[in-house]
Design a protein around this motif. Structure first.
Motif: not given
Length: 327
Positions: A22, A25, A59, A62, A69, A73-74, A132, A135
């Motif tokens: 988290q 992100a 990035l 996003l 977001v 992703l979280t 991914t 990230l």
């Protein structure tokens, strides 16, 4: 206004956690709008040159203009202190249709999608792989080396503080104390949304036995939640003490405390107004963890520090005697 409705027993299944994924992100928000996150300016200056080697186009895409977001992703943590690699593996398993739906929900309209996302949604499975991988590279290049140890210490200190509030004052004071947007009415947790950048399309969410997870973050200016109200309830709130990320180590002077303890131990004692680990202190002072550990052991043995263990990590903080000495 949003209301989370708590049934009988829901408070018993409400818990705290923090999530490195988290934070990774949400930290992308500071790349898009650094002025909103002044505590992170020193870190942003350090990582600026490193971003050129990353997939920066994707990035930054996003994060929607209103700083939403995508929910995938979280994901809600499955334990209090998850590991980044494990969380990222969960994201890699996201069904392609969920990737597409969550990105569209974050941007609200198809026309608002950035070109890199709009193109990628033709093959959301491939977009997920690229995302991914980006990230993962971002985490290991910009966050894990020196930022995360300090950030984790702030998050751990927040959880320790909230635990004390719950034990001493109860949930009725704990929940509204997380942020000024929150109020508690006895069975409803209300979130004031008047200062949200984007309009929220729902107003009533039932916890309904699913449990709520409360997540501190270093990249929010107020309490917030997931975009999709159908998912298990999560409330994200600003971490206490996040401003310390912008602090430099205190200067060493020739005053009495330095003459008593020495320069290195004085600096450590001044830093430990809030809990910190050996690793984080070593990063902040730019010395080896071994050197820090020796000084901490001495300060602890003479009663100037207390320590607590969280898993494999030991965190130190000034004792009342240490506070008195610093004053």
């Amino acid at each position: 206004m949003i209301e989370f409705r708590f049934d009988v027993g829901d408070l018993a299944t409400t818990s705290f956690a923090y999530s490195p994924l988290q934070e990774a992100a949400f930290s992308l928000r500071s790349l898009s709008d650094p002025g909103r996150y002044p505590h992170h300016r020193p870190w942003l200056r350090r990582i600026g040159p490193r971003l050129d080697a990353l997939d920066r186009e994707l990035l930054t895409a996003l994060v929607a203009p209103w700083l939403w977001v995508p929910d995938f992703l979280t994901p809600r943590p499955d334990r209090a202190r998850p590991v980044f690699a494990d969380e990222l593996d969960r994201v890699r398993e996201t069904p392609p249709e969920v990737v597409a739906a969550d990105l569209r929900a974050a941007y609200r309209t198809e026309d608002a999608l950035p070109p890199v996302v709009a193109r990628g949604l033709a093959r959301p499975d491939r977009l997920l792989v690229r995302l991914t991988d980006a990230l993962d590279a971002y985490w290991h290049t910009c966050l894990a080396p020196d930022w995360w140890p300090r950030a984790q210490s702030v998050l751990e200190a927040d959880l320790a503080y909230r635990g004390r509030v719950l034990a001493e004052r109860g949930a009725a004071e704990l929940l509204p104390g997380l942020d000024g947007r929150l109020s508690w009415t006895g069975s409803h947790l209300r979130v004031d949304t008047r200062d949200f950048l984007g309009q929220v399309p729902w107003a009533d969410i039932s916890v309904a036995g699913r449990g709520m997870v409360l997540l501190p973050t270093l990249f929010a200016r107020g309490a917030q939640f997931l975009i999709d109200p159908a998912r298990p309830p999560v409330l994200i709130y600003p971490a206490r003490g996040r401003a310390t990320l912008a602090e430099q180590p205190p200067p060493v002077s020739d005053q009495a405390l330095v003459r008593l303890l020495g320069r290195a131990r004085t600096r450590l004692l001044l830093l430990l107004a809030e809990p910190a680990s050996t690793t984080e202190l070593a990063h902040r002072l730019e010395v080896t963890p071994g050197a820090v550990s020796q000084h901490l052991a001495i300060l602890h043995d003479v009663g100037l520090l207390t320590r607590t263990r969280h898993g494999r990590t030991v965190r130190y903080v000034r004792s009342p005697l240490g506070d008195d000495l610093c004053r």
